[in-house]
Design an enzyme around this catalytic site. Structure first.
Site, PDB file in Angstrom:
ATOM      1  CG  HIS A 221      42.997  35.694  53.321  1.00  0.00           C
ATOM      2  ND1 HIS A 221      43.215  36.560  54.368  1.00  0.00           N
ATOM      3  CD2 HIS A 221      44.223  35.476  52.766  1.00  0.00           C
ATOM      4  CE1 HIS A 221      44.508  36.849  54.459  1.00  0.00           C
ATOM      5  NE2 HIS A 221      45.144  36.211  53.485  1.00  0.00           N
ATOM      6  CB  CYS A 237      47.147  36.055  50.469  1.00  0.00           C
ATOM      7  SG  CYS A 237      47.262  34.262  50.391  1.00  0.00           S
TER       8      CYS A 237
END
Length: 262
Positions: A221, A237
């Site tokens: 992201h 992440c």
């Protein structure tokens, strides 16, 4: 079903289904963003060549992605009397079309079964789906993330297209390694938030955060902290500059494989 026949069937319906997935809209990121060895056959590149040419056609990886079209039961073996691994709906918890990545195909008693990678815990989960509830499209794109270099590379038709710097999981919450796939693309409610302009969810979960929303899924992201790119700072992440995650999303469709390695 032979791999060549499977590819042909997939290509016939690829356009319609790919458009359906691409137009499926973006959900809101609800979870905090923080293997198995592929065995798909290589497909020849569709380029014309002289009929008497002795030069073999180039090959590249092409993957078959399944889109769930109806409520689907995933079995532990290609047998409806086998144990159930999970059940899938047409859309996932974020309202995005449910996708699986095809590993192998087997015909049992004249019924075609698909062994697929799943976006569920534990990481690397696979199961068998009976024909009839999946639509198919193909992808020739792949992401390879190198945790030691803190880089993300995009491959298309077997060729490296571009590499980008990333931030990865911090010590104690390292980004999990393995073979995964992009199972959703989500647009956060605010582009200035922690997830930036886009989050591409992958079928990996942070093993050490099982109690997080939706089981602690891992995503690639954007970010609102550009200065941290290149460091090990996340909960697992993979963070990118906003412009970079948008560029990757254009090159790599949902369903494409993601390899994360040390």
């Amino acid at each position: 079903m032979k791999p060549s026949l499977r590819i042909a069937i997939a290509l016939v319906i690829a356009t319609a289904l790919a458009l359906g997935v691409a137009a499926a809209g973006y959900g809101v990121v609800q979870a905090r963003a923080s293997g198995g060895t592929p065995r798909q056959a290589l497909a020849p590149v569709a380029t014309p060549s002289p009929s008497n040419s002795s030069v073999p056609e180039p090959t590249y990886e092409r993957w078959t992605v399944g889109k769930v079209l109806a409520r689907t039961t995933v079995y532990k073996r290609p047998d409806t009397t086998a144990g159930v691994t999970t059940k899938l709906s047409k859309t996932n918890a974020n309202g995005y079309p449910t996708l699986v990545l095809v590993d192998t195909v087997r015909v049992v008693d004249d019924v075609t079964w698909y062994r697929v990678w799943l976006a569920i815990r534990p990481n690397g989960s696979r199961g068998w789906i009976r024909e009839g509830t999946l639509g198919f499209f193909t992808t020739a794109s792949k992401i390879v993330i190198d945790l030691s270099d803190r880089s993300l590379a995009v491959y298309r038709r077997g060729q490296k297209v571009k590499s980008f710097p990333v931030a990865v999981g911090r010590p104690g919450l390292e980004t999990p390694t393995g073979f995964f796939f992009i199972n959703q693309k989500l647009k956060p409610p605010s582009s200035g938030g922690a997830y930036g302009v886009l989050a591409m969810g992958i079928s990996a979960f942070q093993p050490k955060l099982p109690d997080w929303p939706q089981g602690g899924p891992v995503a690639i992201h954007g970010t609102n902290q550009d200065e941290l790119i290149g460091q090990a700072v996340s909960h697992g992440c993979v963070r990118m500059h906003n412009k970079d995650v948008l560029a990757v999303s254009k090159l790599v469709p949902a369903g494409s494989p993601v390899v994360i390695q040390e």
